[in-house]
Design an enzyme around this catalytic site. Structure first.
Site, PDB file in Angstrom:
ATOM      1  N   GLU A 225       0.820  -1.216   0.000  1.00 20.22           N
ATOM      2  CA  GLU A 225       0.000   0.000   0.000  1.00 20.22           C
ATOM      3  C   GLU A 225       0.850   1.261   0.000  1.00 20.22           C
ATOM      4  O   GLU A 225       0.364   2.351   0.307  1.00 20.22           O
ATOM      5  CB  GLU A 225      -0.959  -0.014   1.192  1.00 20.22           C
ATOM      6  CG  GLU A 225      -1.923  -1.192   1.112  1.00 20.22           C
ATOM      7  CD  GLU A 225      -3.030  -1.134   2.155  1.00 20.22           C
ATOM      8  OE1 GLU A 225      -2.993  -0.262   3.035  1.00 20.22           O
ATOM      9  OE2 GLU A 225      -3.941  -1.977   2.059  1.00 20.22           O
ATOM     10  N   LYS A 358     -15.574  -2.225   2.928  1.00 19.54           N
ATOM     11  CA  LYS A 358     -14.872  -2.606   1.699  1.00 19.54           C
ATOM     12  C   LYS A 358     -15.887  -3.284   0.786  1.00 19.54           C
ATOM     13  O   LYS A 358     -16.426  -4.342   1.132  1.00 19.54           O
ATOM     14  CB  LYS A 358     -13.748  -3.587   2.014  1.00 19.54           C
ATOM     15  CG  LYS A 358     -12.567  -3.006   2.800  1.00 19.54           C
ATOM     16  CD  LYS A 358     -11.682  -4.128   3.300  1.00 19.54           C
ATOM     17  CE  LYS A 358     -10.319  -3.645   3.767  1.00 19.54           C
ATOM     18  NZ  LYS A 358      -9.586  -4.739   4.461  1.00 19.54           N
TER      19      LYS A 358
HETATM   20  P1  PGA Z   1      -6.211  -6.185   2.608  1.00 15.91           P
HETATM   21  O1  PGA Z   1      -5.700  -5.205   3.733  1.00 15.91           O
HETATM   22  O2  PGA Z   1      -6.810  -5.404   1.514  1.00 15.91           O
HETATM   23  O3  PGA Z   1      -4.977  -6.953   2.219  1.00 15.91           O
HETATM   24  O4  PGA Z   1      -7.227  -7.083   3.287  1.00 15.91           O
HETATM   25  C1  PGA Z   1      -6.332  -4.016   4.093  1.00 15.91           C
HETATM   26  C2  PGA Z   1      -6.702  -3.980   5.550  1.00 15.91           C
HETATM   27  O5  PGA Z   1      -6.481  -4.956   6.294  1.00 15.91           O
HETATM   28  O6  PGA Z   1      -7.264  -2.992   6.009  1.00 15.91           O
HETATM   29 ZN    ZN Z   2      -7.509  -4.070   8.117  1.00 15.57          ZN
END
Ligand code: PGA
Ligand code: ZN
Length: 451
Positions: A225, A358
């Protein structure tokens, strides 16, 4: 609202920021242009998430999504063409019924989400609305189904520019396990505008790079990220680095820039124990990890902690919430998986006080809005979030503005799949010309004043 009949659906395999295949869907409505959306992908995924469909086998390490693409072309397209894309709830209900599995594994949550989002964008285009206008209209329908008007609110639950929560140092599954916790983040709580918030973060990120080089971490790489992934000895060391960086940026710790953590504890939890292997190999019980976190909150200006305990440690979470709910925002990510049933369970048990949202954890736009509504109705703070595998798709930036959700988590200010979202928010700030407020420290103010 006028109709926006879907006349064409296409899909293709494209690649995400980790170089893994993902699904892009293209939807066209009568009188509109083709509009695309791309599904993101997680690495530190929760067990309760909707399942993306991968091809398996030899090709591209098994990560291919040709079957998911085929599902869009052969099953989803014939079922959805001719339907009204302005009626998002009906489109998504159709997608869910067509899949008919409990976790969207049959057609693939990656296939369903790409179509769900592309339909919303195609409807907006055909109806001559901006993405924010259309997503805001959908949000109002979910929040208050009586309202049919597409007019934008200007106060209260109207669109707003969010407070970002930005990854600075990466560990866990995103950076080769150099540190046990997944993200050490900064929140620009003292900024007066979104653009100032971003500018402070960019300045701090540059200072962090300089600081790490000076401290002998020459050539340190960035994680998935965009956060720096140095090998540090402890969580305290990572937090000390952030404190130093805030000061070097000329800002006040806790007042201008506050600290947030994504512990992602599910990913070092095994057989009831939390194994801190990167920082000395200690093994902690749930209550001991909660105690460690409480100690960190006492010592540092931490305003938010995500996944402080594992996704199925509900008893531990209840205790952690009792200990810390008055002091920090406690976010469930793997814990809730954007799933209304899991969030409802958490609300009933008094677990956490915020939820990471998400889209691909649940798999359609309508279900995401339902989870968001549940959160808002029960005083849980929503944070709209990217995944570690992202693309140029900027839906989450549009969504956070349209719903006035208040907080966004995208990753760091390096790598274009991250900046695509931050830049989209700059565009909205510019284009709205002051009509939509910047929320500032608002969403976390309770915990700042409790310091
Ligand atoms: P991930 O991580 O997209 O790899 O699940 C993001 C998070 O844990 O917030
Ligand atoms: Zn997370």
């Amino acid at each position: 609202m006028a109709r926006a009949e879907i006349v064409q659906i296409h899909a293709r395999e494209v690649f995400d920021s980790r170089g893994r295949p993902t699904v892009e869907a293209v939807v066209t409505c009568e009188g509109g242009r083709p509009c695309r959306a791309i599904a993101p992908a997680g690495a530190s995924t929760g067990r309760a998430e909707a399942r993306e469909l991968r091809d398996g086998g030899e090709r591209l390490g098994g990560w291919g999504v040709r079957r998911a693409v085929e599902n869009v072309l052969r099953e989803i397209a014939p079922a959805v063409i001719g339907r009204d894309a302005a009626d998002q709830a009906a489109i998504d209900a159709k997608l869910i019924a067509l899949d008919a599995s409990a976790n969207k594994e049959r057609l693939g949550a990656n296939a369903l989400l790409a179509v769900s989002l592309a339909s919303a964008y195609a409807a907006a285009d055909a109806l001559g609305q901006s993405a924010v206008e259309h997503l805001h209209y959908l949000w109002r329908q979910v929040r208050n189904p009586v309202h049919e008007s597409a007019a934008l609110d200007t106060v209260g639950h109207g669109p707003s520019l969010p407070l970002p929560m930005v990854n600075m140092i990466s560990g866990g599954k995103h950076a080769g396990g150099q540190l046990d916790f997944q993200d050490y983040l900064l929140m620009p709580v003292g900024a007066a505008s979104y653009s100032q918030a971003l500018e402070w973060i960019v300045a701090a990120y540059q200072q962090l790079g300089r600081h790490l080089t000076e401290a002998g971490h020459e050539g340190v790489l960035v994680g998935d990220e965009g956060g720096y992934g140095p090998k540090l000895r402890s969580n305290e060391e990572a937090l000390d680095v952030l404190m130093r960086v805030i000061e070097r940026t000329g800002l006040r710790p806790g007042r201008d820039l506050a600290i947030a953590l994504d512990v992602a504890a599910s990913h070092f939890h095994d057989a009831g124990k939390y194994r801190l292997s990167a920082t000395g190999g200690r093994e902690l019980t749930g209550p001991e990890l909660a105690e460690h976190l409480t100690g960190l909150v006492r010592q540092y200006p931490i305003v938010s902690i995500e996944d402080g305990l594992a996704e199925d440690d509900w008893d531990g979470w209840t205790e952690l919430t009792k200990q810390l709910e008055d002091r920090v925002q406690l976010i469930g990510d793997d814990l809730f998986a954007t799933n209304p049933e899991r969030l409802r369970h958490g609300i009933e048990r008094g677990v956490a006080n915020a939820v990471l949202i998400k889209l691909n954890q649940i798999g359609t736009l309508s279900e995401t809005l339902q989870t968001l509504k549940l959160a808002v109705d029960h005083g849980y703070r929503p944070i709209i979030s990217a995944r570690s595998g992202e693309t140029e798709d900027v839906t989450i930036a549009d969504l956070v503005v349209a719903t006035g959700a208040g907080q966004i988590k995208v990753g760091s200010v390096a790598r274009s799949e991250r900046l695509a979202k931050y830049n989209q928010l700059l565009r909205w700030e510019d284009e709205c010309a002051g009509r939509w407020p910047y929320v500032g420290k608002g969403p976390v103010a309770t915990w700042l004043s409790a310091e």
